[in-house]
Scaffold this motif. Structure first.
Motif, short mmCIF file in Angstrom:
data_model
loop_
_atom_site.label_atom_id
_atom_site.label_comp_id
_atom_site.label_asym_id
_atom_site.label_seq_id
_atom_site.Cartn_x
_atom_site.Cartn_y
_atom_site.Cartn_z
N GLY A 82 -11.59 -28.92 -46.49
CA GLY A 82 -11.95 -29.98 -47.44
C GLY A 82 -10.91 -30.08 -48.56
O GLY A 82 -11.20 -29.64 -49.64
N ILE A 83 -9.75 -30.64 -48.22
CA ILE A 83 -9.36 -31.20 -46.92
C ILE A 83 -8.11 -30.48 -46.40
O ILE A 83 -7.38 -29.87 -47.18
N ALA A 84 -7.89 -30.59 -45.08
CA ALA A 84 -6.62 -30.15 -44.50
C ALA A 84 -5.58 -31.24 -44.70
O ALA A 84 -5.85 -32.42 -44.45
N LEU A 85 -4.41 -30.84 -45.17
CA LEU A 85 -3.33 -31.80 -45.43
C LEU A 85 -2.53 -32.01 -44.15
O LEU A 85 -1.49 -31.39 -43.93
N VAL A 86 -3.03 -32.90 -43.32
CA VAL A 86 -2.46 -33.12 -42.00
C VAL A 86 -1.01 -33.58 -42.08
O VAL A 86 -0.20 -33.29 -41.19
N VAL A 87 -0.63 -34.25 -43.16
CA VAL A 87 0.74 -34.74 -43.29
C VAL A 87 1.73 -33.60 -43.53
O VAL A 87 2.95 -33.82 -43.48
N GLU A 88 1.22 -32.40 -43.77
CA GLU A 88 2.08 -31.24 -43.98
C GLU A 88 1.97 -30.24 -42.82
O GLU A 88 2.43 -29.10 -42.94
N ARG A 89 1.38 -30.68 -41.70
CA ARG A 89 1.07 -29.75 -40.61
C ARG A 89 1.61 -30.24 -39.29
O ARG A 89 1.48 -31.42 -38.95
N ASP A 90 2.17 -29.33 -38.51
CA ASP A 90 2.57 -29.65 -37.15
C ASP A 90 1.32 -29.93 -36.32
O ASP A 90 0.38 -29.11 -36.32
N PRO A 91 1.24 -31.04 -35.61
CA PRO A 91 0.00 -31.37 -34.91
C PRO A 91 -0.32 -30.45 -33.74
O PRO A 91 -1.50 -30.21 -33.46
N ILE A 92 0.69 -29.94 -33.05
CA ILE A 92 0.41 -29.06 -31.91
C ILE A 92 -0.15 -27.73 -32.41
O ILE A 92 -1.14 -27.21 -31.87
N THR A 93 0.46 -27.17 -33.45
CA THR A 93 -0.04 -25.92 -34.03
C THR A 93 -1.42 -26.12 -34.64
O THR A 93 -2.32 -25.28 -34.45
N THR A 94 -1.62 -27.21 -35.35
CA THR A 94 -2.92 -27.46 -35.98
C THR A 94 -4.02 -27.68 -34.94
O THR A 94 -5.15 -27.21 -35.11
N ALA A 95 -3.70 -28.37 -33.86
CA ALA A 95 -4.69 -28.55 -32.79
C ALA A 95 -5.13 -27.20 -32.24
O ALA A 95 -6.31 -26.98 -31.96
N LYS A 96 -4.19 -26.28 -32.10
CA LYS A 96 -4.51 -24.92 -31.63
C LYS A 96 -5.41 -24.21 -32.63
O LYS A 96 -6.39 -23.54 -32.25
N GLU A 97 -5.11 -24.32 -33.93
CA GLU A 97 -5.91 -23.64 -34.95
C GLU A 97 -7.33 -24.20 -35.01
O GLU A 97 -8.30 -23.45 -35.11
N VAL A 98 -7.45 -25.52 -34.94
CA VAL A 98 -8.78 -26.14 -34.97
C VAL A 98 -9.60 -25.68 -33.77
O VAL A 98 -10.77 -25.28 -33.92
N ALA A 99 -9.03 -25.75 -32.59
CA ALA A 99 -9.77 -25.36 -31.38
C ALA A 99 -10.12 -23.88 -31.40
O ALA A 99 -11.22 -23.49 -30.99
N SER A 100 -9.20 -23.05 -31.88
CA SER A 100 -9.46 -21.60 -31.94
C SER A 100 -10.58 -21.28 -32.91
O SER A 100 -11.48 -20.47 -32.60
N LEU A 101 -10.57 -21.91 -34.10
CA LEU A 101 -11.63 -21.67 -35.07
C LEU A 101 -12.97 -22.20 -34.56
O LEU A 101 -14.01 -21.56 -34.76
N ASP A 102 -12.95 -23.33 -33.90
CA ASP A 102 -14.20 -23.86 -33.34
C ASP A 102 -14.76 -22.90 -32.30
O ASP A 102 -15.97 -22.68 -32.22
N LEU A 103 -13.87 -22.28 -31.53
CA LEU A 103 -14.31 -21.33 -30.50
C LEU A 103 -14.88 -20.06 -31.13
O LEU A 103 -16.00 -19.64 -30.79
#
Length: 274
Positions: A82-103
């Protein structure tokens, strides 16, 4: 209405594990944490709230690390950026972090996103502030492809990659809800595009009119969580009247004992409002 907190998790405040346990024990349903990778020493962009930039902005923990600690210490608490600054994040790495935390949280993650306000901070990540909105949109679409496709690819102006494999996939289907921060016209349009939820700030004017507008434009009953809400019973009652789903009290960043005292006070207020 549900009640949670929004917080800056730093090295000088309560630990995320202790905070998570304390929230769950007191009946709060969600923890939203802020993100800043760093704060440039030059202070060109004015602080939106006015005055000096608070110390907490300089000292935030990585949100995915902090939320993993909170998730591991709890069973029911929703954990969210709240909130993640997506404009400062690599999308491939961030997608991995989101999926891993959800798991690892068992499907308890909410992905709050925004374009941010600190232009110097963005530039240090190679982001042009003038095009940050378009960049964020492409990164969100690219991450959705990674979460939902076996061999994901994306070809845009700002994000471009050929087919890739990336696991884990999120527990929540098709992916964790994407909560859009902000009250601008573009932010409201993104709520419909991303299909997750809306995260307006406490103090937003005409919230009673904006909530139905957001839902009408999306074509479904979008969940709404007010971020950084004040400890004011009449204000919270106005949120309930506006059909807000969750109030997120702004939690001051303090040591463990002081934080627990504040949480007790907030729990009493929430109990009166339920």
């Amino acid at each position: 209405m549900q009640f949670g907190v929004s917080a800056f998790i730093t090295d000088e405040g309560i630990s995320p594990a202790d905070l998570g346990r304390a929230l769950e024990e007191r009946g709060f349903d969600a923890l939203f944490v802020a993100e800043h990778t760093h704060i440039p020493a030059s202070r060109e962009t004015p602080y939106p709230m006015g005055g000096d930039l608070p110390r907490i902005y300089y000292r935030t923990l990585d949100p995915f690390v902090a939320l993993t600690a909170a998730a591991a210490a709890t069973e029911r608490l929703l954990v969210a950026t709240g909130i993640a600054l997506v404009v400062e994040r690599d999308p491939i790495t961030t997608a991995k972090e989101v999926a891993s935390l959800d798991l690892v949280s068992g499907g308890r993650f909410l992905f709050g996103v925004g374009a941010g306000w600190n232009r110097e901070e963005m530039r240090n990540h190679g982001t042009d502030p003038a095009t940050r909105g378009a960049l964020m949109d492409e990164r969100i679409r690219a991450m959705r492809a990674i979460w939902t496709e076996e061999a994901a690819e994306f070809h845009g102006t700002h994000v471009d990659f050929d087919p890739i494999y990336s696991w884990p996939k999120p527990v929540q289907r098709p992916h964790p809800p994407i909560y859009v921060g902000g009250e601008s016209e573009r932010a409201i349009a993104r709520v419909a595009e991303y299909g997750g939820g809306w995260l307006p700030r406490g103090g937003t004017e005409n919230l009673d009119a904006l909530v139905p507008e957001v839902r009408d434009r999306a074509g479904w009953r979008v969940p709404v969580s007010v971020y950084g809400a004040p400890r004011d019973q009449s204000v919270i009652e106005s949120y309930a009247a506006a059909d807000v789903d969750r109030t997120l009290f702004l939690l001051p960043t303090q040591g463990r004992d002081d934080t627990l005292r504040v949480l007790d006070e907030l729990a009493e207020l929430a109990a009166r409002l339920r």
